[in-house]
Design a protein around this motif. Structure first.
Motif, PDB file in Angstrom:
ATOM      1  N   ARG A 195      -2.588  -4.065  12.006  1.00  0.00           N
ATOM      2  CA  ARG A 195      -2.096  -5.197  11.236  1.00  0.00           C
ATOM      3  C   ARG A 195      -0.637  -4.927  10.917  1.00  0.00           C
ATOM      4  N   SER A 196      -0.071  -5.808  10.170  1.00  0.00           N
ATOM      5  CA  SER A 196       1.320  -5.632   9.780  1.00  0.00           C
ATOM      6  C   SER A 196       1.441  -4.520   8.749  1.00  0.00           C
ATOM      7  N   ALA A 197       2.638  -4.296   8.288  1.00  0.00           N
ATOM      8  CA  ALA A 197       2.953  -3.160   7.432  1.00  0.00           C
ATOM      9  C   ALA A 197       1.974  -3.011   6.274  1.00  0.00           C
ATOM     10  N   GLY A 198       1.668  -1.766   5.960  1.00  0.00           N
ATOM     11  CA  GLY A 198       0.771  -1.503   4.853  1.00  0.00           C
ATOM     12  C   GLY A 198      -0.540  -0.933   5.316  1.00  0.00           C
ATOM     13  N   SER A 199      -0.848  -1.058   6.579  1.00  0.00           N
ATOM     14  CA  SER A 199      -2.064  -0.447   7.090  1.00  0.00           C
ATOM     15  C   SER A 199      -1.709   0.849   7.807  1.00  0.00           C
ATOM     16  N   GLU A 200      -2.732   1.631   8.079  1.00  0.00           N
ATOM     17  CA  GLU A 200      -2.520   2.943   8.677  1.00  0.00           C
ATOM     18  C   GLU A 200      -1.804   2.821  10.009  1.00  0.00           C
ATOM     19  N   ALA A 201      -0.748   3.578  10.178  1.00  0.00           N
ATOM     20  CA  ALA A 201      -0.007   3.601  11.435  1.00  0.00           C
ATOM     21  C   ALA A 201      -0.333   4.888  12.176  1.00  0.00           C
ATOM     22  N   SER A 243       0.853  -1.190   0.000  1.00  0.00           N
ATOM     23  CA  SER A 243       0.000   0.000   0.000  1.00  0.00           C
ATOM     24  C   SER A 243       0.886   1.237   0.000  1.00  0.00           C
ATOM     25  N   TYR A 294       0.868  11.112   4.779  1.00  0.00           N
ATOM     26  CA  TYR A 294       0.713  11.697   6.101  1.00  0.00           C
ATOM     27  C   TYR A 294       1.009  13.190   6.026  1.00  0.00           C
TER      28      TYR A 294
END
Lengths: 111, 113
Positions: B96-102, A32, A36
């Protein structure tokens, strides 16, 4: 090596102008792409893109992803002084389980 | 909702001393991350953890260690600080793991003198 490159690094425009920020990437297992906004402290989430050609929109901000050419753009129309910030692009990488960030674009909107 | 809390907000540390930067999240996220942000270099990943009990190295892990004894806490330790570790440190988490909103904490500004 996974890499995310943003351009320009810095941009100064007048209030009311439209700006386009660029993000290109080279990663092993793309999952993805995220945008930000960082004002004074913590980055805050704007968009997450996973599919090519589908525009995401929130007010005056919009973004689109091109997975063939490996880039994304963030557009801001009718800019306001409150849009002044660092805009960060990040790519989620499967397998390595990480978000790889670009250097950021420092956007300054002058009244 | 507190989200992610980092402590301290800022610190001046003598070279050679050790220090632990604290990070706590109340969102029950599985994944947690530590980044450092330096001018012109963006955010660089130091260490990450995909779930309690596991950790992994990011792109700049040297001089840092982490632990993940439970879901909520992810402390970052500098065993013997050096001036090049002067930076702003951000803790982040995602469900979740990398790739989702942090989601990010407010950062810790560390100066090593």
């Amino acid at each position: 090596e996974d890499k995310v490159v943003q351009s320009p690094l810095s941009l100064v425009v007048h209030e009311g102008d439209t700006v386009t920020l660029n993000c290109s990437y080279e990663v092993t297992n793309f999952r993805s792409l995220l945008w930000y906004k960082q004002e004074k402290k913590a980055p805050t989430f704007l968009f997450m893109l996973t599919s090519s050609g589908i525009e995401k929109k929130s007010g005056r901000l919009s973004s689109i992803l091109d997975k063939k050419e490996l880039f994304s753009i963030l557009n801001i129309t009718a800019t306001q002084t409150g849009d002044s910030a660092i805009y960060l692009c990040a790519v989620g990488v499967s397998g390595a389980q990480k978000l790889v960030f670009g250097q950021g674009t420092r956007l300054t909107i002058n009244p | 909702t507190a989200g992610i809390t980092q402590a301290p907000t800022s610190q001046i540390l003598a070279a050679g001393r050790s220090m632990t930067l604290r990070c706590t999240q109340d969102m029950r996220h599985n994944a947690m991350y530590w980044y450092r942000q330096d001018l012109g270099l963006g955010l660089r990943l130091i260490h990450y953890s995909n779930t309690a009990g596991t950790t992994g190295k990011g792109e700049v892990p040297d001089g840092y260690s982490v632990s993940r004894a439970n879901t909520d806490d992810f402390p970052l330790t500098l065993a013997s600080a050096v001036p090049s570790q002067t930076s702003v440190y951000f803790c982040a988490s995602s469900d979740r793991s990398a790739g989702s909103e942090a989601f990010f904490g407010q950062g810790t500004r560390l100066t090593v003198v």
